[in-house]
Design an enzyme around this catalytic site. Sequence first.
Site, short mmCIF file in Angstrom:
data_model
loop_
_atom_site.label_atom_id
_atom_site.label_comp_id
_atom_site.label_asym_id
_atom_site.label_seq_id
_atom_site.Cartn_x
_atom_site.Cartn_y
_atom_site.Cartn_z
N GLY A 29 -3.27 4.13 8.43
CA GLY A 29 -2.24 5.12 8.65
C GLY A 29 -1.21 4.63 9.85
O GLY A 29 -0.70 5.52 10.56
N SER A 30 -1.12 3.32 10.18
CA SER A 30 -0.13 2.75 11.02
C SER A 30 1.14 3.36 10.83
O SER A 30 2.16 3.80 11.63
CB SER A 30 -0.17 1.51 11.27
OG SER A 30 -0.10 0.68 10.17
N ASN A 31 1.68 3.36 9.57
CA ASN A 31 3.07 3.82 8.92
C ASN A 31 2.95 5.39 9.09
O ASN A 31 4.10 5.70 9.69
CB ASN A 31 3.28 3.49 7.45
CG ASN A 31 3.75 2.08 7.33
OD1 ASN A 31 4.98 1.97 7.65
ND2 ASN A 31 3.10 1.39 6.92
N LYS A 100 -3.47 5.95 -4.78
CA LYS A 100 -3.82 6.59 -5.97
C LYS A 100 -2.42 6.54 -6.81
O LYS A 100 -1.45 6.58 -6.30
CB LYS A 100 -4.17 7.95 -5.79
CG LYS A 100 -5.44 8.00 -4.95
CD LYS A 100 -6.78 8.10 -5.70
CE LYS A 100 -7.95 8.07 -4.78
NZ LYS A 100 -9.25 7.65 -5.59
N ASN A 116 7.87 5.95 -1.84
CA ASN A 116 6.73 5.08 -1.65
C ASN A 116 7.25 4.00 -0.78
O ASN A 116 8.51 3.60 -1.06
CB ASN A 116 6.14 4.68 -2.95
CG ASN A 116 5.05 3.73 -2.83
OD1 ASN A 116 4.14 3.94 -1.85
ND2 ASN A 116 5.11 2.77 -3.46
N HIS A 118 6.57 -0.06 -0.45
CA HIS A 118 5.76 -1.29 -1.13
C HIS A 118 5.95 -2.50 -0.28
O HIS A 118 7.19 -2.72 0.23
CB HIS A 118 6.25 -1.55 -2.53
CG HIS A 118 5.31 -2.39 -3.13
ND1 HIS A 118 4.17 -2.20 -3.71
CD2 HIS A 118 5.55 -3.85 -3.66
CE1 HIS A 118 3.46 -3.47 -4.13
NE2 HIS A 118 4.74 -4.38 -4.24
N ASP A 159 4.99 1.65 -9.04
CA ASP A 159 6.20 0.70 -8.18
C ASP A 159 7.43 0.47 -9.20
O ASP A 159 8.20 -0.64 -9.09
CB ASP A 159 5.34 -0.58 -8.06
CG ASP A 159 4.60 -0.64 -6.97
OD1 ASP A 159 4.55 0.35 -6.04
OD2 ASP A 159 3.43 -1.53 -7.40
N GLU A 188 8.37 -2.56 8.10
CA GLU A 188 7.78 -1.57 7.83
C GLU A 188 8.15 -0.37 9.01
O GLU A 188 8.53 0.80 8.82
CB GLU A 188 6.49 -1.19 7.46
CG GLU A 188 6.18 -1.92 6.06
CD GLU A 188 4.92 -1.76 5.68
OE1 GLU A 188 3.91 -1.37 6.32
OE2 GLU A 188 4.41 -2.06 4.32
C1 GAR Z 1 1.15 -0.66 4.16
O1 GAR Z 1 1.52 -2.28 4.47
C2 GAR Z 1 1.86 -0.30 2.72
O2 GAR Z 1 3.15 -0.93 2.56
C3 GAR Z 1 1.04 -0.82 1.74
O3 GAR Z 1 -0.22 -0.42 2.48
C4 GAR Z 1 -0.23 -0.65 3.90
C5 GAR Z 1 -0.83 0.44 4.49
O4 GAR Z 1 -0.92 0.40 5.87
N1 GAR Z 1 1.46 0.14 0.62
C6 GAR Z 1 0.93 -0.42 -0.48
O5 GAR Z 1 0.38 -1.54 -0.86
C7 GAR Z 1 1.29 0.40 -1.73
N2 GAR Z 1 1.31 -0.50 -2.98
P1 GAR Z 1 -1.19 1.63 6.97
O6 GAR Z 1 -2.14 2.56 6.41
O7 GAR Z 1 -1.43 1.01 8.15
O8 GAR Z 1 0.17 2.19 7.05
#
Ligand code: GAR
Length: 206
Positions: A29-31, A100, A116, A118, A159, A188
């Site tokens: 969950g850093s984003n 999911k 989303n 990616h 995607d 990101e």
């Molecule tokens: C992020 O890098 C995001 O772009 C990716 O998962 C990571 C989640 O990191 N998403 C995908 O790959 C979706 N296809 P986080 O939980 O630390 O935010």
Amino acid sequence: MNTRESQQMCNFALRMKFQRIALFISGKGSNARNIMRYFQNHPDISVSLVLSTVENTEMHQLCLERGIAFEQSGTFDSETYLSICRTHQIDWVILAGFLKKIPAAFVGAYPNRVINIHPALLPNFGGKGMYGAHVHKAVAEARMPFSGISIHFVNEEFDKGKLLAQFAVALPHLASAERIEQEVRYLEIKHFPTVIEQVIRTTVTE
Ligand code: GAR
């Protein structure tokens, strides 16, 4: 009415209805944390719900401290997810590392309202099974000279929804998957919240 008063009337008329965001997560969950920080004290947009598919005690605690609702639900059942979103009057759903597939029934209830991120430049390195470290490994194995992020609306296919923004980064020669991830995560953190804000503002004030 003087100029100042008419300007104030104008500002009032243009003001958008308050928008409530839900963040869907499956990872650390850093984003999500970055988005929560960005919209803290925002005049028009709030993060009102975090929904995690896995147990995440740190995120749960952070939500408690910030007065944000937190829910955990492992299986994506559209009715359950929609009911949670309706309870919290959610206007926008942001997938911030959500693994999911979003069922058609949910997309249909939030048309062009599910966004989303990616961690690569779509249409390359996307699709089923392409998430997180798998994406960076594939980019490293393909010896790509660049990678980046894609922010897009979500439709019924992995995607494949309409692209909203992409940001690229040049990679060092034979960059490792770890190095690529580092570069991509920087993008990101820098761009995801501002793109979300722009898309919401443009849609709501159109
Ligand atoms: C992020 O890098 C995001 O772009 C990716 O998962 C990571 C989640 O990191 N998403 C995908 O790959 C979706 N296809 P986080 O939980 O630390 O935010």
